[in-house]
Motif scaffolding. Sequence first.
Motif, PDB file in Angstrom:
ATOM      1  N   GLU A  24       0.820  -1.288   0.067  1.00  0.00           N
ATOM      2  CA  GLU A  24       0.280  -0.097   0.100  1.00  0.00           C
ATOM      3  C   GLU A  24       1.012   1.204  -0.022  1.00  0.00           C
ATOM      4  OE1 GLU A  24      -2.730   2.306   3.177  1.00  0.00           O
ATOM      5  OE2 GLU A  24      -2.767   0.201   3.177  1.00  0.00           O
ATOM      6  N   PHE A  25       1.931   1.129   0.896  1.00  0.00           N
ATOM      7  CA  PHE A  25       2.846   2.532   1.024  1.00  0.00           C
ATOM      8  C   PHE A  25       3.582   2.480  -0.530  1.00  0.00           C
ATOM      9  CE2 PHE A  25       3.522   2.509   5.694  1.00  0.00           C
ATOM     10  CZ  PHE A  25       2.126   2.791   6.152  1.00  0.00           C
ATOM     11  N   HIS A  26       3.960   1.429  -0.957  1.00  0.00           N
ATOM     12  CA  HIS A  26       4.567   1.680  -2.338  1.00  0.00           C
ATOM     13  C   HIS A  26       3.776   2.072  -3.399  1.00  0.00           C
ATOM     14  CE1 HIS A  26       8.025  -1.686  -1.489  1.00  0.00           C
ATOM     15  NE2 HIS A  26       7.908  -0.657  -0.696  1.00  0.00           N
ATOM     16  N   MET A  27       2.567   1.817  -3.408  1.00  0.00           N
ATOM     17  CA  MET A  27       1.354   2.332  -4.183  1.00  0.00           C
ATOM     18  C   MET A  27       1.043   3.812  -4.119  1.00  0.00           C
ATOM     19  SD  MET A  27      -1.287  -0.713  -4.790  1.00  0.00           S
ATOM     20  CE  MET A  27      -2.588   0.314  -4.026  1.00  0.00           C
ATOM     21  N   LEU A  28       1.408   4.314  -2.738  1.00  0.00           N
ATOM     22  CA  LEU A  28       1.263   5.679  -2.596  1.00  0.00           C
ATOM     23  C   LEU A  28       2.642   6.448  -2.768  1.00  0.00           C
ATOM     24  CD1 LEU A  28      -0.552   5.479   0.942  1.00  0.00           C
ATOM     25  CD2 LEU A  28      -1.478   6.231  -1.248  1.00  0.00           C
ATOM     26  N   GLY A  29       3.508   5.871  -3.503  1.00  0.00           N
ATOM     27  CA  GLY A  29       4.821   6.412  -3.902  1.00  0.00           C
ATOM     28  C   GLY A  29       6.018   6.330  -2.987  1.00  0.00           C
ATOM     29  N   TYR A  30       5.833   5.604  -1.725  1.00  0.00           N
ATOM     30  CA  TYR A  30       6.768   5.584  -0.801  1.00  0.00           C
ATOM     31  C   TYR A  30       7.480   4.266  -0.949  1.00  0.00           C
ATOM     32  CZ  TYR A  30       4.417   9.591   1.581  1.00  0.00           C
ATOM     33  OH  TYR A  30       4.008  10.683   1.654  1.00  0.00           O
ATOM     34  N   ASP A  31       8.275   4.099  -1.826  1.00  0.00           N
ATOM     35  CA  ASP A  31       8.919   2.870  -2.568  1.00  0.00           C
ATOM     36  C   ASP A  31      10.119   2.363  -1.349  1.00  0.00           C
ATOM     37  OD1 ASP A  31       7.450   2.918  -4.832  1.00  0.00           O
ATOM     38  OD2 ASP A  31       9.068   4.043  -5.711  1.00  0.00           O
ATOM     39  N   ARG A  32      10.549   3.188  -0.514  1.00  0.00           N
ATOM     40  CA  ARG A  32      11.768   2.792   0.619  1.00  0.00           C
ATOM     41  C   ARG A  32      10.878   2.112   1.631  1.00  0.00           C
ATOM     42  NH1 ARG A  32      16.344   7.329   0.944  1.00  0.00           N
ATOM     43  NH2 ARG A  32      17.665   6.105  -0.294  1.00  0.00           N
ATOM     44  N   ALA A  33       9.626   2.112   1.784  1.00  0.00           N
ATOM     45  CA  ALA A  33       9.029   1.343   2.956  1.00  0.00           C
ATOM     46  C   ALA A  33       9.431  -0.151   2.840  1.00  0.00           C
ATOM     47  CB  ALA A  33       7.321   1.507   2.816  1.00  0.00           C
ATOM     48  N   THR A  34       9.870  -0.746   3.860  1.00  0.00           N
ATOM     49  CA  THR A  34      10.065  -2.068   4.234  1.00  0.00           C
ATOM     50  C   THR A  34       9.123  -2.687   5.107  1.00  0.00           C
ATOM     51  OG1 THR A  34      11.775  -1.595   6.006  1.00  0.00           O
ATOM     52  CG2 THR A  34      12.434  -1.723   3.400  1.00  0.00           C
ATOM     53  N   GLN A  35       9.167  -3.985   5.067  1.00  0.00           N
ATOM     54  CA  GLN A  35       8.269  -4.801   6.358  1.00  0.00           C
ATOM     55  C   GLN A  35       9.086  -4.569   7.547  1.00  0.00           C
ATOM     56  OE1 GLN A  35       8.321  -8.754   4.678  1.00  0.00           O
ATOM     57  NE2 GLN A  35       6.668  -8.553   3.371  1.00  0.00           N
ATOM     58  N   GLU A  36      10.229  -4.727   7.698  1.00  0.00           N
ATOM     59  CA  GLU A  36      10.763  -4.433   8.906  1.00  0.00           C
ATOM     60  C   GLU A  36      10.920  -2.947   9.549  1.00  0.00           C
ATOM     61  OE1 GLU A  36      12.596  -5.883  12.300  1.00  0.00           O
ATOM     62  OE2 GLU A  36      12.237  -7.190  10.369  1.00  0.00           O
ATOM     63  N   TYR A  70       3.701   6.670  10.082  1.00  0.00           N
ATOM     64  CA  TYR A  70       4.924   5.990   9.437  1.00  0.00           C
ATOM     65  C   TYR A  70       6.280   7.019   9.302  1.00  0.00           C
ATOM     66  CZ  TYR A  70       8.277   3.013   6.574  1.00  0.00           C
ATOM     67  OH  TYR A  70       9.079   2.581   5.893  1.00  0.00           O
ATOM     68  N   MET A  71       5.921   7.886   8.494  1.00  0.00           N
ATOM     69  CA  MET A  71       6.695   8.840   8.142  1.00  0.00           C
ATOM     70  C   MET A  71       7.528   9.514   9.457  1.00  0.00           C
ATOM     71  SD  MET A  71       7.411   8.484   5.305  1.00  0.00           S
ATOM     72  CE  MET A  71       8.561   9.658   4.780  1.00  0.00           C
ATOM     73  N   THR A  72       6.424   9.949  10.451  1.00  0.00           N
ATOM     74  CA  THR A  72       6.772  10.676  11.754  1.00  0.00           C
ATOM     75  C   THR A  72       7.766   9.565  12.601  1.00  0.00           C
ATOM     76  OG1 THR A  72       4.784  11.973  11.480  1.00  0.00           O
ATOM     77  CG2 THR A  72       6.109  11.530  13.704  1.00  0.00           C
ATOM     78  N   PHE A  73       7.436   8.426  12.432  1.00  0.00           N
ATOM     79  CA  PHE A  73       8.200   7.321  13.117  1.00  0.00           C
ATOM     80  C   PHE A  73       9.892   7.334  12.444  1.00  0.00           C
ATOM     81  CE2 PHE A  73      10.015   3.176  12.839  1.00  0.00           C
ATOM     82  CZ  PHE A  73      10.388   2.751  14.363  1.00  0.00           C
ATOM     83  N   LEU A  74       9.981   7.381  11.222  1.00  0.00           N
ATOM     84  CA  LEU A  74      11.222   7.413  10.672  1.00  0.00           C
ATOM     85  C   LEU A  74      12.148   8.573  10.982  1.00  0.00           C
ATOM     86  CD1 LEU A  74      10.287   5.792   7.042  1.00  0.00           C
ATOM     87  CD2 LEU A  74      11.399   4.797   8.928  1.00  0.00           C
ATOM     88  N   THR A  75      11.359   9.857  10.890  1.00  0.00           N
ATOM     89  CA  THR A  75      11.684  11.146  11.067  1.00  0.00           C
ATOM     90  C   THR A  75      12.249  11.196  12.563  1.00  0.00           C
ATOM     91  OG1 THR A  75      10.354  12.202   9.549  1.00  0.00           O
ATOM     92  CG2 THR A  75      11.638  13.609  11.001  1.00  0.00           C
ATOM     93  N   ILE A  76      11.837  10.595  13.634  1.00  0.00           N
ATOM     94  CA  ILE A  76      12.172  10.756  14.960  1.00  0.00           C
ATOM     95  C   ILE A  76      13.347   9.775  15.052  1.00  0.00           C
ATOM     96  CG2 ILE A  76      11.363   9.910  17.249  1.00  0.00           C
ATOM     97  CD1 ILE A  76       8.633  11.040  16.488  1.00  0.00           C
ATOM     98  N   GLY A  77      13.289   8.875  14.254  1.00  0.00           N
ATOM     99  CA  GLY A  77      14.289   7.611  14.569  1.00  0.00           C
ATOM    100  C   GLY A  77      15.665   8.258  13.919  1.00  0.00           C
TER     101      GLY A  77
END
Length: 96
Positions: A24-36, A70-77
């Motif tokens: 779903e995230f890939h379809m929205l254009g976020y190709d770097r999203a991973t299962q992990e 998800y993007m907020t989580f990555l940014t905080i990380g």
Amino acid sequence: MGDSQQFEIWKKDIMPVLTSKVEEFHMLGYDRATQEDVWECVLAKLKKEKEYVRIHHLVRIILTLKITDYMTFLTIGAYKGPNWFDGETEFTFGDK
């Protein structure tokens, strides 16, 4: 929440849900999203839970995860990442 949770055991069982969310995230254009990464994001959300989490609640959290969360989580990380200016690492420039 405690240590009685069995999220890692359930991970194999809910892998199709994680795969679906990543697609779903890939379809929205976020190709770097991973299962992990999605898994780590969901676990971070579940750390706030005070009661025992059942597997259906875990699946619901994954399915309702928004791209903004998800993007907020990555940014905080990224902000919590290694401190480049802590003085422990010596940087050298050129041939010095």
